[in-house]
Each structure stands twice: as structure tokens, then as C-alpha cells.
Design an enzyme around this catalytic site. Structure first.
Site, PDB file in Angstrom:
ATOM      1  N   ASN A 278      24.367 -68.368  77.010  1.00  9.22           N
ATOM      2  CA  ASN A 278      24.192 -68.332  78.463  1.00  9.22           C
ATOM      3  C   ASN A 278      25.548 -68.524  79.147  1.00  9.22           C
ATOM      4  OD1 ASN A 278      24.641 -71.256  78.904  1.00  9.22           O
ATOM      5  ND2 ASN A 278      22.793 -71.424  77.661  1.00  9.22           N
TER       6      ASN A 278
ATOM      7  N   ASP B  65      16.989 -72.318  74.999  1.00 12.18           N
ATOM      8  CA  ASP B  65      15.604 -72.732  74.753  1.00 12.18           C
ATOM      9  C   ASP B  65      15.071 -72.177  73.440  1.00 12.18           C
ATOM     10  OD1 ASP B  65      15.184 -74.269  77.051  1.00 12.18           O
ATOM     11  OD2 ASP B  65      15.029 -72.452  78.269  1.00 12.18           O
TER      12      ASP B  65
ATOM     13  N   LYS C 255      25.756 -58.245  59.148  1.00 13.60           N
ATOM     14  CA  LYS C 255      25.608 -57.576  60.439  1.00 13.60           C
ATOM     15  C   LYS C 255      24.449 -56.578  60.379  1.00 13.60           C
ATOM     16  CE  LYS C 255      28.009 -54.816  63.840  1.00 13.60           C
ATOM     17  NZ  LYS C 255      29.101 -53.887  64.117  1.00 13.60           N
TER      18      LYS C 255
ATOM     19  N   PHE D  94      20.059 -82.711  83.272  1.00 14.07           N
ATOM     20  CA  PHE D  94      20.435 -81.734  84.300  1.00 14.07           C
ATOM     21  C   PHE D  94      19.311 -80.721  84.447  1.00 14.07           C
ATOM     22  CE2 PHE D  94      24.832 -81.816  85.912  1.00 14.07           C
ATOM     23  CZ  PHE D  94      25.213 -83.025  85.353  1.00 14.07           C
TER      24      PHE D  94
ATOM     25  N   LYS E 268      10.629 -82.053  85.903  1.00 13.78           N
ATOM     26  CA  LYS E 268      11.433 -82.177  84.677  1.00 13.78           C
ATOM     27  C   LYS E 268      11.700 -83.635  84.345  1.00 13.78           C
ATOM     28  CE  LYS E 268      13.910 -78.765  83.949  1.00 13.78           C
ATOM     29  NZ  LYS E 268      14.861 -77.665  83.913  1.00 13.78           N
TER      30      LYS E 268
HETATM   31  O1  C5P Z   1      14.193 -77.930  79.820  1.00 16.39           O
HETATM   32  P1  C5P Z   1      15.477 -77.587  80.492  1.00 16.39           P
HETATM   33  O2  C5P Z   1      16.391 -76.770  79.635  1.00 16.39           O
HETATM   34  O3  C5P Z   1      15.330 -76.970  81.843  1.00 16.39           O
HETATM   35  O4  C5P Z   1      16.153 -79.027  80.745  1.00 16.39           O
HETATM   36  C1  C5P Z   1      17.471 -79.171  81.050  1.00 16.39           C
HETATM   37  C2  C5P Z   1      17.952 -80.521  80.575  1.00 16.39           C
HETATM   38  O5  C5P Z   1      17.516 -80.800  79.259  1.00 16.39           O
HETATM   39  C3  C5P Z   1      19.465 -80.589  80.490  1.00 16.39           C
HETATM   40  O6  C5P Z   1      19.844 -81.928  80.700  1.00 16.39           O
HETATM   41  C4  C5P Z   1      19.726 -80.141  79.062  1.00 16.39           C
HETATM   42  O7  C5P Z   1      20.973 -80.614  78.583  1.00 16.39           O
HETATM   43  C5  C5P Z   1      18.572 -80.757  78.308  1.00 16.39           C
HETATM   44  N1  C5P Z   1      18.091 -79.946  77.183  1.00 16.39           N
HETATM   45  C6  C5P Z   1      18.270 -80.412  75.897  1.00 16.39           C
HETATM   46  N2  C5P Z   1      17.780 -79.691  74.831  1.00 16.39           N
HETATM   47  C7  C5P Z   1      17.134 -78.531  75.028  1.00 16.39           C
HETATM   48  C8  C5P Z   1      16.950 -78.042  76.329  1.00 16.39           C
HETATM   49  C9  C5P Z   1      17.455 -78.778  77.375  1.00 16.39           C
HETATM   50  O8  C5P Z   1      18.886 -81.485  75.713  1.00 16.39           O
HETATM   51  N3  C5P Z   1      16.686 -77.846  73.998  1.00 16.39           N
END
Ligand code: C5P
Length: 408
Positions: free
Chosen positions: A216, A285, A295, A333, A347
Site C-alpha cells: 500500500n 489485511d 516468478k 491508527f 475500531k
Molecule cells: O483494521 P485496520 O487495518 O483498519 O486497523 C488499523 C490499525 O490496526 C493500525 O493501528 C494498524 O497498525 C493495526 N493493524 C495491525 N495488524 C493488522 C491490521 C492493522 O496491527 N493486520
């Protein structure tokens, strides 16, 4: 990353003692002025052989002082007058001889005199040693440095590397930018003194094959700014960074990772050793269910390969679920594209953390500035738009104010 004008309103006495590193102090004077400080240069006789007072005067915009007998100050007392208006004295370079004289409390030139005469409780003294590696390693120098530090001086560096004499080792003066950063840090409130802070930053990269992957737009700038701000506030900081090309903030212990699973593996053994966990990373995610060992080739005959995804572990939620005795105080965050506060509130509850920092993802990714809203059990607290380092400092103060007095 320097926050602009971080030294506005600060008056700094920049002392130069003799050494070839004096050439870097010209740039240092410029950096300090650029950061908004007023800079009063004081040079020893030896320093004036390496760089001229004229050069330092031009860069600092003030007449340079070299002698305790200078008749310009109002009461002919340069050593008193110069430090009474100073917020700090920075000696860069601090030569072996200067540190030796300082350790003895000698006052045989203006710079030594004003270090001795400064109001010790209000005007910090910072030393940036610069000398040959053998001189630095000599027991006499080490003894003098230890004495100067015991007397209240703060040591900045020295660095290791190539030296003007052609040798390589410890004794190089820190670079002007690092010294300017240290000066800024010196003025930050030490609200996290004695605390340990763990930060995740940057994106993660989820390999599809050895050359492709899912990631990302996170630049890591906010997480790195937080790590720096936490160090400035007196914390010991561990930074677990995804793939970003950012320099490690001074004093931060950095662990580089690539994928979400690696980030989790790096964070978990560290979590209970820290009192605060700030999850600023934009963790992917999902990851490909399988990562091809070679590859994946496009042959023009077959349909594109289907990409099956599996969910990544939620690092923040995993840390937040640790037993209370092992759990750091967690900050998450939320990078959203709409309905910022509603998503952030949800959240916060879903992840089980006391504080969420909400921002609009596309508006901040890769940029140097941001606008955030803090969402905690009491409600929403917006912070005005600012550069990320300024915001990070405010966030660190906000976290420090919320930390239980006896964190685990
Ligand atoms: O669930 P989401 O990605 O929106 O949540 C964001 C927060 O969760 C951020 O603080 C991010 O660093 C943390 N996060 C995490 N592990 C993940 C997804 C998000 O620590 N797999």
C-alpha cells in the site's frame, strides 16, 4: 525530517574549539538559524585557525566572541552576559583539550569561562566531541568526558567513520543535521522518561512470487516521526519497520521486516518488554494464500492466474489481547476514506485499545503533514493540521498524559 522552525525563540551559544570539524560548524550555525534559533558564536583561539570568525559571523548574523577581554558587552563581562540570555550552550567541535579543561573547571579562555559561569540548572551544556580515534579512546579523554558528563554535560556522539587524518574509527563529529536535531530534542518535555515504547511503521509487502507482491501507499513517515518524538520525550524506543527507505531516527532501535507475519513475529517477543505500543503501520489485511517460489510467467496462452487471499494476523488486536500484566498501553491508527470518527470509534472498541488516532488515508499517505483526531473513551479530540513531527510530539504528550502512573 526537521519540523520547520523548531527552534524559534531559542537562543543558543554555539562554541567552537580547535579541530578540523570546525568546517562542519559553519553548516551547523546555518542549520540552527534555519530552524529559527538566534545563534551566538564563541570561538577559542585554536578554532579561529580552522574557520574564520568572519565566516561564523556571516552565517550566524551576529558578531563572534573570542576573548574574555572583549569590551563590547555592556559591563565588559562577556562570560556572564552571553549565557544569561542563552537557552543552551552547544560546543561543536569539542576538542580533547577543551573537554580536559572543562573537566577541570578551568576558565582560561572565554568558552571555558562561560561554560563554568552558565546558570547550570537552566542552561544545558551539550558537547559534540571531534578528535582522532586514538585521542578519543585514550583513558585521559575518557576520564575527562566521564567527569564532564557527571558534572551535567550531555554528550552528542561522537560518530564512527573516516577521519580527516586518514584513519577510521570513533571520534568523528556528528553531522550538522544530527546536532541540530539533538538541539531540538533537548528542548522537548521529557514526558516519557524511563518508559519503553514499541512502534510499528510503514506498509507491509505480501509476496505473490519473488518479484511481485501486494502492498500500500504508506510511507512510514508518521511512525518514524512518532519513534523520534518518543526518543525526544526520553523513552527507549524500538521501531519495527516495514519496507521503507527512511533513515532511522537517532537513538531508536530498529527491526526491519517485510510481511505482516514477520511484523507480528518481531512485535510479539517485544510487546511485554514495552509500556506503550503504537501501531502506526499500515499492515496489509490480506496476503496471497500461496507465494510462488519462482516468478509466475505470462505466456499469452493461459488466463491470468487467480489470486487467492488469506487474512493476515491483526498485530494490534493480538497485543491488545495479552494478559493485563504483559500488555503495553496500546495506540492504534485508523486510516479511513470517509466517516472518520464513526469508523475510529468502532475500531477502538473492536480492537480493544484505549486510544485510536484517526486520519484520512489518501490525504496523508506519503505527505509530510497530516490532520488527526484522537478518539478515546472520553470522546474526540482533533489536533490541528501540522507537519508529522509536530503532530507526533503532540501525540506523544497525549499518550504520556493518559498513561497509568504505574504502567506494567
Ligand atoms: O483494521 P485496520 O487495518 O483498519 O486497523 C488499523 C490499525 O490496526 C493500525 O493501528 C494498524 O497498525 C493495526 N493493524 C495491525 N495488524 C493488522 C491490521 C492493522 O496491527 N493486520
Amino acid at each position: 525530517m526537521a519540523s520547520p522552525q523548531a527552534l524559534v525563540g531559542r537562543h543558543i551559544v554555539l562554541g567552537l574549539s580547535g579541530g578540523i570539524a570546525c568546517y562542519k560548524s559553519a553548516e551547523l550555525a546555518r542549520e540552527l538559524v534555519r530552524a529559527g534559533a538566534s545563534v551566538q558564536v564563541v570561538m577559542t583561539e585554536a578554532a579561529a585557525r580552522f574557520v574564520t570568525p568572519m565566516t561564523m559571523q556571516a552565517l550566524s548574523g551576529r558578531p563572534v566572541y573570542t576573548s574574555p577581554w572583549d569590551a563590547r558587552p555592556a559591563h565588559h563581562m562577556a562570560h556572564i552576559d552571553l549565557t544569561r540570555e542563552a537557552d543552551a550552550v552547544l560546543v561543536a567541535p569539542a576538542s580533547a583539550d577543551f573537554i580536559a579543561r572543562l573537566a577541570q573547571g578551568r576558565a582560561d579562555d572565554l568558552l571555558g569561562l562561560l561554560c563554568l559561569a552558565r546558570p547550570i540548572g537552566r542552561c544545558p551544556l551539550l558537547l559534540a566531541p571531534a578528535m582522532n580515534r586514538e585521542m578519543w579512546a585514550h583513558p585521559a579523554t575518557q576520564r575527562n568526558v566521564a567527569q564532564a558528563v557527571a558534572d551535567g554535560a550531555t554528550l552528542l556522539g561522537p560518530d564512527a567513520g573516516e577521519q580527516a587524518c586518514g584513519e577510521t574509527g570513533d571520534g568523528r563529529m556528528l553531522e550538522p543535521q544530527a546536532l541540530c536535531d539533538a538541539m531540538v530534542a533537548c528542548f522537548q518535555p521529557k514526558s516519557l522518561a524511563g518508559r519503553r515504547v514499541l512502534v510499528t511503521a510503514g506498509p507491509t509487502f505480501e509476496a505473490i512470487d519473488p518479484v511481485r507482491g501486494l502492498t500500500n501507499h504508506s510511507s512510514g513517515k508518521m511512525g518514524f516521526a512518532l519513534a523520534r518524538a518518543a526518543v525526544e520525550a526520553g523513552a527507549q524506543v524500538t521501531l519495527v519497520a516495514g519496507p521503507v527507505a527512511l533513515p532511522t531516527p537517532t537513538g531508536v532501535q530498529r527491526i526491519d521486516v517485510v510481511s505482516a507475519e514477520q511484523m507480528l513475529a518481531a512485535v510479539m517477543p517485544q510487546a511485554s518488554r514495552h509500556q506503550v505500543f503504537i501501531a502506526a503501520a499500515a499492515v496489509a489485511d490480506w496476503r496471497p494464500a500461496q507465494s510462488a517460489p519462482h516468478k509466475v510467467k505470462k505466456d499469452g496462452r493461459h488466463a491470468p492466474p487467480a489470486l487467492a487471499l488469506v487474512e493476515n494476523p491483526d498485530i494490534l488486536a493480538t497485543v491488545a489481547r495479552l494478559p493485563a500484566a504483559e500488555r503495553p498501553w496500546c495506540v492504534g491508527f485508523a486510516a479511513e476514506t470517509d466517516e472518520l470518527v464513526r469508523h475510529a470509534r468502532e475500531k477502538r472498541l473492536r480492537k480493544g485499545v484505549p486510544l485510536i488516532v484517526a486520519n484520512l488515508g489518501p490525504a496523508t499517505f506519503g505527505r509530510d503533514d497530516n490532520a488527526v483526531v484522537l478518539v478515546d473513551a472520553e470522546g474526540e479530540h482533533p489536533l490541528p493540521p501540522a507537519d508529522k513531527l509536530t503532530l507526533a510530539r503532540q501525540l506523544v504528550q497525549a499518550i504520556a498524559a493518559r498513561l497509568p502512573a504505574t504502567a506494567p
